[in-house]
Design a protein around this motif. Structure first.
Motif, PDB file in Angstrom:
ATOM      1  N   ILE A   1       0.859  -1.188   0.000  1.00 35.58           N
ATOM      2  CA  ILE A   1       0.000   0.000   0.000  1.00 35.58           C
ATOM      3  C   ILE A   1       0.896   1.240   0.000  1.00 35.58           C
ATOM      4  O   ILE A   1       1.716   1.419   0.914  1.00 35.58           O
ATOM      5  N   VAL A   2       0.750   2.069  -1.029  1.00 32.48           N
ATOM      6  CA  VAL A   2       1.543   3.306  -1.129  1.00 32.48           C
ATOM      7  C   VAL A   2       0.644   4.436  -1.612  1.00 32.48           C
ATOM      8  O   VAL A   2      -0.390   4.181  -2.230  1.00 32.48           O
TER       9      VAL A   2
ATOM     10  N   GLU B   1       4.795   8.104  -2.944  1.00 34.62           N
ATOM     11  CA  GLU B   1       5.645   6.964  -2.555  1.00 34.62           C
ATOM     12  C   GLU B   1       5.828   6.006  -3.732  1.00 34.62           C
ATOM     13  O   GLU B   1       6.920   5.460  -3.931  1.00 34.62           O
ATOM     14  N   ALA B   2       4.762   5.817  -4.517  1.00 34.77           N
ATOM     15  CA  ALA B   2       4.864   4.936  -5.686  1.00 34.77           C
ATOM     16  C   ALA B   2       5.916   5.469  -6.652  1.00 34.77           C
ATOM     17  O   ALA B   2       6.752   4.712  -7.164  1.00 34.77           O
TER      18      ALA B   2
ATOM     19  N   MET C   1      -2.647   1.743  -4.592  1.00 32.76           N
ATOM     20  CA  MET C   1      -2.113   3.107  -4.580  1.00 32.76           C
ATOM     21  C   MET C   1      -3.219   4.082  -4.189  1.00 32.76           C
ATOM     22  O   MET C   1      -4.210   4.216  -4.917  1.00 32.76           O
ATOM     23  N   THR C   2      -3.063   4.716  -3.034  1.00 33.31           N
ATOM     24  CA  THR C   2      -4.079   5.669  -2.592  1.00 33.31           C
ATOM     25  C   THR C   2      -3.810   7.025  -3.247  1.00 33.31           C
ATOM     26  O   THR C   2      -2.666   7.404  -3.485  1.00 33.31           O
ATOM     27  N   LEU C   3      -4.898   7.732  -3.551  1.00 31.73           N
ATOM     28  CA  LEU C   3      -4.788   8.975  -4.334  1.00 31.73           C
ATOM     29  C   LEU C   3      -5.464  10.143  -3.635  1.00 31.73           C
ATOM     30  O   LEU C   3      -5.986  11.050  -4.283  1.00 31.73           O
ATOM     31  N   GLY C   4      -5.484  10.132  -2.301  1.00 28.40           N
ATOM     32  CA  GLY C   4      -6.101  11.223  -1.553  1.00 28.40           C
ATOM     33  C   GLY C   4      -7.544  11.439  -1.982  1.00 28.40           C
ATOM     34  O   GLY C   4      -8.327  10.473  -2.075  1.00 28.40           O
ATOM     35  N   ALA C   5      -7.893  12.681  -2.293  1.00 28.86           N
ATOM     36  CA  ALA C   5      -9.279  13.023  -2.667  1.00 28.86           C
ATOM     37  C   ALA C   5      -9.695  12.408  -3.998  1.00 28.86           C
ATOM     38  O   ALA C   5     -10.860  12.495  -4.393  1.00 28.86           O
TER      39      ALA C   5
ATOM     40  N   ALA D   1      -5.973   0.072  -7.759  1.00 22.98           N
ATOM     41  CA  ALA D   1      -5.344  -1.182  -7.342  1.00 22.98           C
ATOM     42  C   ALA D   1      -4.982  -2.016  -8.557  1.00 22.98           C
ATOM     43  O   ALA D   1      -5.700  -2.028  -9.558  1.00 22.98           O
ATOM     44  N   SER D   2      -3.860  -2.701  -8.467  1.00 29.29           N
ATOM     45  CA  SER D   2      -3.441  -3.635  -9.514  1.00 29.29           C
ATOM     46  C   SER D   2      -3.386  -5.021  -8.882  1.00 29.29           C
ATOM     47  O   SER D   2      -2.631  -5.259  -7.939  1.00 29.29           O
ATOM     48  N   ILE D   3      -4.246  -5.901  -9.383  1.00 22.23           N
ATOM     49  CA  ILE D   3      -4.438  -7.214  -8.761  1.00 22.23           C
ATOM     50  C   ILE D   3      -3.919  -8.299  -9.687  1.00 22.23           C
ATOM     51  O   ILE D   3      -4.251  -8.302 -10.886  1.00 22.23           O
ATOM     52  N   ASN D   4      -3.134  -9.210  -9.115  1.00 20.33           N
ATOM     53  CA  ASN D   4      -2.627 -10.333  -9.898  1.00 20.33           C
ATOM     54  C   ASN D   4      -3.692 -11.427  -9.917  1.00 20.33           C
ATOM     55  O   ASN D   4      -3.974 -12.051  -8.911  1.00 20.33           O
ATOM     56  N   SER D   5      -4.305 -11.595 -11.083  1.00 22.72           N
ATOM     57  CA  SER D   5      -5.384 -12.569 -11.198  1.00 22.72           C
ATOM     58  C   SER D   5      -4.952 -13.661 -12.172  1.00 22.72           C
ATOM     59  O   SER D   5      -5.023 -13.469 -13.390  1.00 22.72           O
TER      60      SER D   5
END
Ligand code: ADP
Length: 337
Positions: free
Chosen positions: A193-194, A198-199, A239-243, A248-252
């Motif tokens: 989680i970034v 940070e990313a 990846m959080t983007l504030g407002a 999210a990138s999910i390995n499926s």
């Protein structure tokens, strides 16, 4: 669900007292000024994320240290349903503190940190000492970077080797150095989680690429991050983007799916401190409450988890303070209707 597989979240991380002085302006070198007010609040990323987890209704154990000079921040965790039996009260150490000056005129701030008992001179918490005291192995481990990185790394490795099926979550904030990031055991991690800054710094540290920064489209930042060799196999990158919500990138099954979750609109924005920790706590809680081992990879299920976390975090920005602003589970469920 049998009690032996009931969720148990472990947070071996930091706890602080945030001492906030309201000053006419940030004090200048050589100057003495009087503060208009002083508020002492519980804080530290580990304590805040634990409070969010406890308030969300999942069994949460905090394992960090305070000094014998001030133990009351642990009481604040207990009030929020967090188990603190693993927390150490260290003689001769001081509870970690953030001395914050906030200028009344311009709202500028300056912060002096005392790491204190979060970086003890001896007897830090260890996976072995924690294991022997827990009623059952953790199903979820939440890590940050406000205690020695060697402690954080040892918990991540122990979880992967000894706590079968334990989901490891890392919010590497503040971001470790480039060398530390390059030698991190990314294959032991399940959820990163970034925030976007940070990313971008992570991309710069792990690849030869440019940092990109906050101006870049989030999808592009995520594309660059998730294509880095050590990131490719990560089950979840959040990846959080504030407002602007969260991406999210999910390995499926070997393919990465991108999930964009728009923000929940807060009634008002008063104080964004603690939004990230509230988000992380409620996200892990939502995953833990699904039951079973491992992480979901189906879009609808992931979206549901991200949504609950986003609603809780948006509610946290409506109220002043960090830990004080974290909503309880019932209020979050109510808001989600
Ligand atoms: P950090 O504090 O770690 O940088 P962010 O600022 O990205 O974290 O916030 C974490 C999450 O909190 C966001 O992804 C979003 O869901 C929620 N959030 C933060 N600020 C707001 C806001 N102004 N409106 C709505 N949601 C917000």
């Amino acid at each position: 669900m049998s009690s032996s597989s009931a969720p148990l979240v472990l947070v071996p991380s930091s706890i602080n007292i945030d001492e906030t002085f309201a000053v006419p302006h940030i004090v200048r070198p050589g100057e003495t000024i009087s503060s208009l007010d002083l508020t002492s609040r519980p804080g530290g990323k580990g304590a805040n994320v634990s409070a969010a987890l406890g308030l969300s209704g999942v069994e949460t154990w905090f394992a960090g240290n305070v000094g014998s000079d001030a133990t009351w921040p642990l009481d604040e965790l207990k009030k929020r349903g967090v188990k603190t039996d693993l927390a150490g009260v260290l003689e001769g150490e001081k509870t970690g503190r953030a001395f914050i000056q906030i200028g009344e005129g311009d709202g500028e701030n300056s912060i002096v940190l005392l790491k204190g008992a979060n970086f003890p001179s001896s007897s830090d918490v260890t996976p072995d000492s924690v294991s022997s005291q827990l009623p059952r192995p953790p199903t979820h481990l939440v890590l940050q970077n406000e205690v020695p990185l060697s402690t954080t790394a040892s918990f991540q490795s122990h979880a992967r080797k000894e706590w079968q099926g334990c989901v490891t979550v890392w919010n590497p904030s503040p971001l470790p150095t480039r060398d530390e990031l390059r030698s991190w055991k990314w294959d032991e991690l399940d959820v990163l989680i970034v925030n976007q800054g940070e990313a971008a710094d992570l991309i710069a540290a792990l690849s030869e690429g440019e940092a990109g920064g906050d101006k870049e489209e989030p999808e592009e930042t995520m594309r660059r991050l998730s294509s880095i060799e050590s990131m490719r196999q990560l089950p979840w990158i959040v990846m959080t983007l504030g407002a602007r919500g969260v991406l999210a990138s999910i390995n499926s099954g070997g393919d990465r799916i991108l999930i964009s979750q728009p923000p929940h609109k807060p009634k008002q924005v008063r104080d964004t401190t603690g939004a990230g920790d509230t988000f992380a706590g409620y996200l892990v809680s939502s995953v833990a409450m699904l039951g079973g081992k491992g992480l979901p990879a189906e879009r609808e299920v992931v979206e549901k988890c991200l949504r609950r976390a986003g609603v809780a975090a948006a509610m946290a920005v409506e109220i002043k303070g960090a830990m004080e602003s974290i909503p309880g589970e019932e209020r979050v469920e109510q808001r989600m209707k």
